[in-house]
Design a protein around this motif. Structure first.
Motif, PDB file in Angstrom:
ATOM      1  N   SER A 132     137.946 -75.661  -7.405  1.00 52.10           N
ATOM      2  CA  SER A 132     138.159 -75.618  -5.955  1.00 52.10           C
ATOM      3  C   SER A 132     139.365 -76.443  -5.525  1.00 52.10           C
ATOM      4  CB  SER A 132     136.906 -76.116  -5.217  1.00 52.10           C
ATOM      5  OG  SER A 132     135.840 -75.212  -5.391  1.00 52.10           O
ATOM      6  N   VAL A 133     139.657 -77.501  -6.266  1.00 50.01           N
ATOM      7  CA  VAL A 133     140.839 -78.301  -5.964  1.00 50.01           C
ATOM      8  C   VAL A 133     142.092 -77.615  -6.491  1.00 50.01           C
ATOM      9  CG1 VAL A 133     142.032 -80.485  -6.338  1.00 50.01           C
ATOM     10  CG2 VAL A 133     139.578 -80.469  -5.859  1.00 50.01           C
ATOM     11  N   VAL A 134     142.079 -77.256  -7.769  1.00 55.77           N
ATOM     12  CA  VAL A 134     143.254 -76.631  -8.380  1.00 55.77           C
ATOM     13  C   VAL A 134     143.614 -75.329  -7.663  1.00 55.77           C
ATOM     14  CG1 VAL A 134     144.148 -75.579 -10.503  1.00 55.77           C
ATOM     15  CG2 VAL A 134     142.831 -77.701 -10.610  1.00 55.77           C
ATOM     16  N   GLY A 135     142.620 -74.576  -7.243  1.00 56.31           N
ATOM     17  CA  GLY A 135     142.872 -73.294  -6.601  1.00 56.31           C
ATOM     18  C   GLY A 135     143.422 -73.390  -5.197  1.00 56.31           C
ATOM     19  N   ASN A 136     143.282 -74.544  -4.557  1.00 57.07           N
ATOM     20  CA  ASN A 136     143.687 -74.677  -3.156  1.00 57.07           C
ATOM     21  C   ASN A 136     144.734 -75.756  -2.918  1.00 57.07           C
ATOM     22  OD1 ASN A 136     141.756 -72.849  -1.506  1.00 57.07           O
ATOM     23  ND2 ASN A 136     140.390 -73.915  -2.907  1.00 57.07           N
ATOM     24  N   LEU A 137     145.175 -76.412  -3.976  1.00 55.25           N
ATOM     25  CA  LEU A 137     146.102 -77.528  -3.821  1.00 55.25           C
ATOM     26  C   LEU A 137     147.539 -77.019  -3.876  1.00 55.25           C
ATOM     27  CD1 LEU A 137     146.332 -80.563  -3.463  1.00 55.25           C
ATOM     28  CD2 LEU A 137     146.211 -80.807  -5.950  1.00 55.25           C
ATOM     29  N   GLN A 170     138.363 -69.238   3.958  1.00 58.53           N
ATOM     30  CA  GLN A 170     139.806 -68.990   4.029  1.00 58.53           C
ATOM     31  C   GLN A 170     140.282 -68.453   2.685  1.00 58.53           C
ATOM     32  OE1 GLN A 170     141.663 -72.641   5.345  1.00 58.53           O
ATOM     33  NE2 GLN A 170     140.386 -72.761   7.178  1.00 58.53           N
ATOM     34  N   VAL A 171     141.229 -67.505   2.746  1.00 53.81           N
ATOM     35  CA  VAL A 171     141.661 -66.799   1.548  1.00 53.81           C
ATOM     36  C   VAL A 171     143.156 -66.510   1.624  1.00 53.81           C
ATOM     37  CG1 VAL A 171     141.364 -64.729   0.116  1.00 53.81           C
ATOM     38  CG2 VAL A 171     139.417 -65.645   1.372  1.00 53.81           C
ATOM     39  N   ALA A 172     143.822 -66.512   0.462  1.00 53.00           N
ATOM     40  CA  ALA A 172     145.174 -65.980   0.344  1.00 53.00           C
ATOM     41  C   ALA A 172     145.223 -65.114  -0.905  1.00 53.00           C
ATOM     42  CB  ALA A 172     146.210 -67.099   0.257  1.00 53.00           C
ATOM     43  N   ARG A 185     135.569 -74.984  15.094  1.00 52.55           N
ATOM     44  CA  ARG A 185     136.087 -76.269  14.628  1.00 52.55           C
ATOM     45  C   ARG A 185     136.973 -75.993  13.420  1.00 52.55           C
ATOM     46  NH1 ARG A 185     132.095 -81.232  13.531  1.00 52.55           N
ATOM     47  NH2 ARG A 185     132.044 -81.063  15.816  1.00 52.55           N
ATOM     48  N   ALA A 186     138.231 -76.407  13.502  1.00 48.60           N
ATOM     49  CA  ALA A 186     139.185 -76.119  12.440  1.00 48.60           C
ATOM     50  C   ALA A 186     138.796 -76.824  11.141  1.00 48.60           C
ATOM     51  CB  ALA A 186     140.584 -76.550  12.866  1.00 48.60           C
ATOM     52  N   VAL A 187     138.895 -76.087  10.046  1.00 44.90           N
ATOM     53  CA  VAL A 187     138.735 -76.677   8.718  1.00 44.90           C
ATOM     54  C   VAL A 187     140.086 -77.260   8.319  1.00 44.90           C
ATOM     55  CG1 VAL A 187     138.292 -76.208   6.282  1.00 44.90           C
ATOM     56  CG2 VAL A 187     136.901 -75.102   8.034  1.00 44.90           C
ATOM     57  N   THR A 188     140.138 -78.545   8.128  1.00 43.07           N
ATOM     58  CA  THR A 188     141.378 -79.228   7.795  1.00 43.07           C
ATOM     59  C   THR A 188     141.145 -80.173   6.616  1.00 43.07           C
ATOM     60  OG1 THR A 188     140.907 -81.004   9.386  1.00 43.07           O
ATOM     61  CG2 THR A 188     142.194 -79.136  10.183  1.00 43.07           C
ATOM     62  N   GLY A 189     142.189 -80.889   6.249  1.00 38.53           N
ATOM     63  CA  GLY A 189     142.048 -81.890   5.204  1.00 38.53           C
ATOM     64  C   GLY A 189     142.161 -81.317   3.811  1.00 38.53           C
ATOM     65  N   PRO A 190     141.903 -82.150   2.795  1.00 43.00           N
ATOM     66  CA  PRO A 190     142.060 -81.739   1.399  1.00 43.00           C
ATOM     67  C   PRO A 190     141.023 -80.699   0.984  1.00 43.00           C
ATOM     68  CG  PRO A 190     141.038 -83.902   1.522  1.00 43.00           C
ATOM     69  CD  PRO A 190     141.473 -83.557   2.920  1.00 43.00           C
ATOM     70  N   PRO A 191     141.231 -80.046  -0.161  1.00 40.97           N
ATOM     71  CA  PRO A 191     140.327 -78.978  -0.616  1.00 40.97           C
ATOM     72  C   PRO A 191     138.923 -79.480  -0.889  1.00 40.97           C
ATOM     73  CG  PRO A 191     142.397 -78.966  -1.854  1.00 40.97           C
ATOM     74  CD  PRO A 191     142.370 -80.240  -1.070  1.00 40.97           C
ATOM     75  N   PRO A 192     137.947 -78.586  -0.913  1.00 42.85           N
ATOM     76  CA  PRO A 192     136.588 -78.982  -1.287  1.00 42.85           C
ATOM     77  C   PRO A 192     136.567 -79.497  -2.719  1.00 42.85           C
ATOM     78  CG  PRO A 192     136.801 -76.582  -1.242  1.00 42.85           C
ATOM     79  CD  PRO A 192     138.045 -77.138  -0.636  1.00 42.85           C
ATOM     80  N   LEU A 236     145.195 -66.552  -4.406  1.00 46.37           N
ATOM     81  CA  LEU A 236     146.012 -67.766  -4.454  1.00 46.37           C
ATOM     82  C   LEU A 236     145.345 -68.932  -3.738  1.00 46.37           C
ATOM     83  CD1 LEU A 236     148.717 -68.773  -5.531  1.00 46.37           C
ATOM     84  CD2 LEU A 236     149.774 -68.022  -3.393  1.00 46.37           C
ATOM     85  N   ALA A 237     144.344 -68.651  -2.915  1.00 51.40           N
ATOM     86  CA  ALA A 237     143.571 -69.702  -2.255  1.00 51.40           C
ATOM     87  C   ALA A 237     142.197 -69.146  -1.922  1.00 51.40           C
ATOM     88  CB  ALA A 237     144.270 -70.194  -0.988  1.00 51.40           C
ATOM     89  N   PHE A 238     141.187 -69.980  -2.078  1.00 51.19           N
ATOM     90  CA  PHE A 238     139.826 -69.607  -1.696  1.00 51.19           C
ATOM     91  C   PHE A 238     139.059 -70.861  -1.322  1.00 51.19           C
ATOM     92  CE2 PHE A 238     135.336 -69.194  -3.178  1.00 51.19           C
ATOM     93  CZ  PHE A 238     134.890 -68.445  -2.093  1.00 51.19           C
ATOM     94  N   ASP A 239     138.811 -71.007  -0.042  1.00 52.77           N
ATOM     95  CA  ASP A 239     138.082 -72.164   0.487  1.00 52.77           C
ATOM     96  C   ASP A 239     136.868 -71.635   1.240  1.00 52.77           C
ATOM     97  OD1 ASP A 239     137.123 -74.390   1.827  1.00 52.77           O
ATOM     98  OD2 ASP A 239     139.110 -75.170   2.328  1.00 52.77           O
ATOM     99  N   PRO A 240     135.658 -71.822   0.704  1.00 49.90           N
ATOM    100  CA  PRO A 240     134.468 -71.253   1.330  1.00 49.90           C
ATOM    101  C   PRO A 240     133.943 -72.033   2.526  1.00 49.90           C
ATOM    102  CG  PRO A 240     133.844 -72.457  -0.624  1.00 49.90           C
ATOM    103  CD  PRO A 240     135.352 -72.512  -0.559  1.00 49.90           C
TER     104      PRO A 240
END
Length: 347
Positions: free
Chosen positions: A85-90, A134-136, A31-38, A125-129
């Motif tokens: 988590s927002v600032v790091g992924n927005l 997901q990572v950049a 199931r794809a993780v979508t939408g705004p950051p955690p 540059l991105a970290f969404d657990p």
């Protein structure tokens, strides 16, 4: 006759996906993780600055960048520490703040999968657990870079396999690091594992659902780079990542689009990508992807082979690459060609 042949190929593809035969492995549906950051709900409710914060689900990267540009250093630091988590992924947040925010988020994580990502000197540059993670990561000085490349991986990549020791050049970190080391000083390379990838070679890998979700995220990511004033990127897309790039092509703002080990880009030819980018394609003779039917019928398959002459892409030499993940191996013609494209030499 051609339609009949394509129909037979599509039937064969469906059979291999469903039955797991002819080299296709069974995959787990994702199931794809979508939408705004955690953490977006807490961000929206926060009145610490006495003003409304940009909605992570609606604000464009340009709007986000403009908002942060109006903040002083203390206000930027306050938001970074309260909402890493927002600032790091927005997308649109200045990259220096994203590095800081993701370092904070990683240090606060107790998941052993992410321990190496928290290492000193890494520019995350991105970290969404959420989900499989997901990572950049950035290699080089992105702020001063004269040319920027983005590497988009294929199946079986997530935060836990982002920089695994085995099959190094099949990982986004390994590919990006190799490209960075091959290019002249003054460039930067981003390893972007910012979407939910298929696991194995089952139905997810043969259909476009995860790629469509990934394309939306990739488009936002490159728009964020543009909003931060960075050079238009060269985008390198491996395997299923080339499906993501094909769907996203018209919105990436890339100078060049390079696909390798591609099962197809959901387009019949370069014109069908609706992009002004130069399109390049590579495939070595030992890559198993050549056994995959290059068709797209009833939602199965990803269309024409980008290395076919009729597709219209510029061919990248790859005769000495080995297998599906050997394109970035040091000393290969493909890596040297990729570096020249990244630097703008091959234009």
């Amino acid at each position: 006759m051609r339609r009949f042949t394509r129909t037979l190929a599509a039937v064969a593809l469906a059979a291999t996906v469903v039955a797991g035969t002819a080299g296709w492995a069974s995959g787990n549906s994702q199931r794809a993780v979508t939408g705004p950051p955690p953490g977006s709900a807490s961000w929206r409710a926060d009145g610490v600055l006495g003003r409304e914060l940009p909605d992570p689900g609606r604000a464009t990267p340009a709007q986000v960048r403009a908002f942060f540009g109006r903040l002083d250093a203390a206000e930027q630091r306050e938001l970074t520490e309260r909402h890493p988590s927002v600032v790091g992924n927005l997308d649109g947040v200045p990259l220096e703040l994203r590095y800081r925010a993701n370092a904070l988020a990683l240090r606060a994580s107790h998941d052993p999968r992410y321990a190496s990502l928290a290492g000193s000197g890494r520019q995350i540059l991105a970290f969404d657990p959420r989900g499989r993670g997901q990572v950049a990561e950035v290699f080089g000085d992105l702020r001063s870079a004269r040319h920027v490349s983005v590497v988009v991986p294929g199946s079986d990549i997530d935060a836990g396999t982002f920089d695994r020791r085995g099959d190094v050049y099949g990982t986004p970190a390994g590919m990006a690091r190799s490209l960075y080391e091959e290019t002249a000083p003054g460039g930067a390379v981003i390893a972007w594992a910012g979407y939910t990838t298929p696991v194995g070679l089952g139905l997810d890998a043969a259909t476009g659902g995860l790629a469509e979700a990934g394309a939306e995220r990739l488009t936002l990511f490159t728009a964020g780079l543009a909003a931060d004033g960075l050079p238009a990127p060269v985008v390198f897309c491996h395997s299923y990542g080339s499906v993501v790039c094909g769907i996203a092509a018209s919105g990436l703002g890339a100078t060049d689009l390079v696909v390798f080990g591609s099962p197809g880009m959901r387009a019949d030819d370069v014109a069908g990508l609706h992009t002004g980018a130069r399109v390049w394609a590579a495939k070595d003779d030992t890559d198993w992807i050549d056994d995959v039917p290059h068709v797209e019928v009833a939602g199965l398959g990803h269309g024409a082979d980008p290395t076919d002459e009729e597709f219209g892409a510029r061919r990248v030499p790859a005769d000495d690459a080995e297998g599906h993940t050997g394109y970035f191996a040091p000393g290969t013609d493909s890596l040297r060609a990729f570096a020249a494209i990244a630097e703008g030499v091959s234009r």
